[in-house]
Every structure is written in C-alpha cells, then in structure tokens.
Enzyme design. Structure first.
Site, PDB file in Angstrom:
ATOM      1  CG  HIS A   1      15.638  46.955   0.287  1.00  0.00           C
ATOM      2  ND1 HIS A   1      15.041  47.869  -0.570  1.00  0.00           N
ATOM      3  CD2 HIS A   1      15.709  47.571   1.491  1.00  0.00           C
ATOM      4  CE1 HIS A   1      14.777  48.983   0.077  1.00  0.00           C
ATOM      5  NE2 HIS A   1      15.169  48.843   1.331  1.00  0.00           N
TER       6      HIS A   1
HETATM    7  O1  RIB Z   1      19.579  49.533  -0.281  1.00  0.00           O
HETATM    8  C1  RIB Z   1      19.250  48.329   0.367  1.00  0.00           C
HETATM    9  C2  RIB Z   1      20.451  47.467   0.528  1.00  0.00           C
HETATM   10  O2  RIB Z   1      21.389  48.092   1.399  1.00  0.00           O
HETATM   11  C3  RIB Z   1      20.130  46.119   1.203  1.00  0.00           C
HETATM   12  O3  RIB Z   1      21.022  45.144   0.744  1.00  0.00           O
HETATM   13  C4  RIB Z   1      20.367  46.390   2.658  1.00  0.00           C
HETATM   14  O4  RIB Z   1      20.732  45.210   3.372  1.00  0.00           O
HETATM   15  C5  RIB Z   1      21.536  47.325   2.600  1.00  0.00           C
HETATM   16  O5  RIB Z   1      22.706  46.543   2.506  1.00  0.00           O
END
Ligand code: RIB
Ligand code: CA
Length: 326
Positions: free
Chosen positions: A241
C-alpha cells in the site's frame, strides 16, 4: 530540482518499502525528514524500525523524529497479525546506531517548515494514521501556505480493511483524518481502490528472499511474513500500500484518478473511519459543504509498478549492498 518531501510513517512492512522507494529516488526527491506515529505497532517499535531502516537504506543524513504515541481519541490498535510483533515481520535489521533528532515530531516538523526559504514548498507523505499531520496543522496553522500537497496512503471509496467501511490509517484516527481532509491543502488520496492493485507476487517475494544481497533478502523476509499472515495467506498478490505514495511522486504515469469530495466519518458512528467519496462538486450542489476536490487514485499499471519497484530495490542493493548504508 528534487521535490522536498517529509515522510510520516508507522513502519510497518509496506512503510519500509515506501522508505526504500524514496531512498532509491534521491535524484527526484529531497527527503527533509522522517517522523513516526503509533499505528501498525507501538510508537516505540515503529520508531526503532524507522531508525534502523534509515541507516540500512542509506538515509543516515535524514533526521528521524518521534511523533504521537497514538490517536487523538482512543488507543493504538497494532496490526500484529499483518506486520508482526516487531512491525517488520521476521526481518531483523542491523542497529545502525542512529539517534532521534527529536522526541517531538510536531515541533520539529513545524520549525523545519517555518525555516524553509520564502519560496520553498514541501510535500507531506503520510503513510500512517494522520495524528501528527493534524497536530502539525493545529499547532502551526501558518505552515499550510508552505505545504504544496499531501500525498497520503489512506481511505477507500469502496470497502475498508480494518472494518467493512474503514481503511486502517483513517480508522485508527478519524478525527485527525477529518482535520487533514478539511484543511484546504491539496490532497492526493492513495486509498485501497488503487493500493489493492499494487504489490508483488509470491514468486517475486521468493526471488528476493533467495537473494544473497542484504537489501533484497531483508525485503524478501518482510514480504514472506506478509504472505504468511491471515490477510495474504490465500492471496497471490501482497499489497504494498504505502509504496504507492512515493511511486506516484516519482512515476505518476503509473496511476489514474479522479477528483472527488471526500468526507471522513468520525465520532461514534458504526461507519467510523469511513471516507465517503462523491464526484467533485456534488457536495456543493447538495449544499452540504464546499467540498475538498481530493485527487483519488483508482487505477494502476501493475506490471510497470512491479518493474519500477524492483528496479529501485536493485538500485539500493548496488548502492548500499553492504546493508550498512552508504
Ligand atoms: O491500510 C493500509 C495502511 O495501514 C498502510 O499504511 C499499512 O502500513 C497500515 O498502516
Ligand atoms: Ca503504514
């Protein structure tokens, strides 16, 4: 001229990839600082990870500062199952001996932005709950004029991952997110709509893991934990992500998006942490509010994302291959 950026993170396996992408792109990005906030793991653990990652990735010159222990309301809800007890899965990075530049990220960030040149601007890149960013804007409201944009990982125009409605970063601190989305600063939202399309396959993880290069092997170890976690055990693609934020800045051609008005649901609602996204202008037309014209990414070129991500990891291996940074 490289773009001034500030990374606010909670490493966190995908945050580690985001830091690596930035470390491999210093021809395009000037990393002014790294701040941490409780999220994936406790603030103590993510801060230790940020210090070790900055040494390991050749960012020894970049100040690391510690931020909020947790959200404005409530407590940190660490994602042990996804990021492990340390926050970096089974990967044990060497201790580079780096010290914190400050125990107060908000003060350090505010002063750093205040001291920028008259015409200088900075892009904030939060890949974690938005607590530090909200506190920065509330403590130093005048720095808004020097913030060019906020490119954040968070939110979703569709379903969530922390709850059916809410994405983890927004869900952890919805009040902070509401402050940021209502700030009037131009925002690029790298939400689940695009980040669920961006990651590496199991075979690519295995290739990294089998590498004798310390950088590749470390990221292979992190991804191996990810793939064995309940979230990705049955899936072929592990979503990275947070890396989308940095690759949007270095390679925007990878992504498409549209302008939407984004409203954060906070308070005690069942949909707490949801980001309600409406085509831009609809809120004004309905008389709800002026709307905030957020650029919401919704499309990615996965093969090109993977090629560029792995190319940057390669570059780091060549540059820092001793695993101790340059
Ligand atoms: O939903 C994904 C996010 O939540 C990313 O930033 C991951 O590192 C968690 O923090
Ligand atoms: Ca994160």
């Amino acid at each position: 001229m490289p773009l001034n950026i500030w990374i606010d993170c909670d490493p966190g396996i995908d945050d580690a990839f985001a830091l690596a992408m930035a470390a491999a792109s210093r021809d395009k990005l000037r990393i002014c600082g790294i701040s941490t906030v409780g999220g994936n793991q406790t603030c103590r653990k993510v801060t230790e990870n940020a210090l070790r990652l900055s040494s390991f990735l050749g960012l020894a010159d970049v100040p690391v500062v510690k931020g909020a222990e947790g959200p404005i309301l409530g407590d940190v809800k660490p994602a042990d199952d996804v990021h492990g007890d340390t926050g970096l899965g089974n990967c044990r990075l060497p201790d580079g001996g780096k010290e914190l530049a400050s125990e107060n990220a908000v003060l350090y960030m505010g002063r750093s932005i205040e001291n920028m040149g008259e015409d200088e601007r900075i892009t904030l890149v939060p890949t974690a709950p938005l607590t530090n960013i909200a506190l920065l804007l509330k403590t130093f409201p005048h720095v808004k004029e020097k913030i060019q944009q906020i490119v954040l990982m968070g939110g979703s125009a569709g379903s969530g991952n922390a709850t059916p409605y809410a994405e983890f970063n927004i869900w952890t601190d919805p009040e902070a997110a509401a402050i940021v989305f209502q700030s009037g600063i131009p925002i690029v939202m790298c939400g689940l709509d695009v980040t669920r399309q961006c990651g590496l396959f199991r075979s690519q993880m295995e290739e990294l893991l089998e590498s004798r290069g310390p950088v590749k092997h470390a990221f292979g170890e992190m991804l191996e934990f990810y793939f064995n976690s309940p979230s990705y055990k049955k899936r072929s693609l592990a979503c990275i992500h947070d890396a989308v934020t940095i690759l949007y800045l270095t390679d925007p051609q990878l992504f498409q998006g549209s302008y939407m008005d984004v409203e954060v649901v906070w308070g005690k609602a069942e949909e707490r942490g949801r980001t309600v996204c409406r085509p831009s202008g609809q809120m004004a037309a309905a008389g709800i509010s002026a709307g905030n014209r957020v650029f919401v990414l919704n499309q990615a070129d996965l093969p090109e994302f993977q090629r560029i991500l792995l190319e940057k990891i390669d570059r780091l291996e060549d540059k820092n291959g001793n695993g101790k940074g340059v």
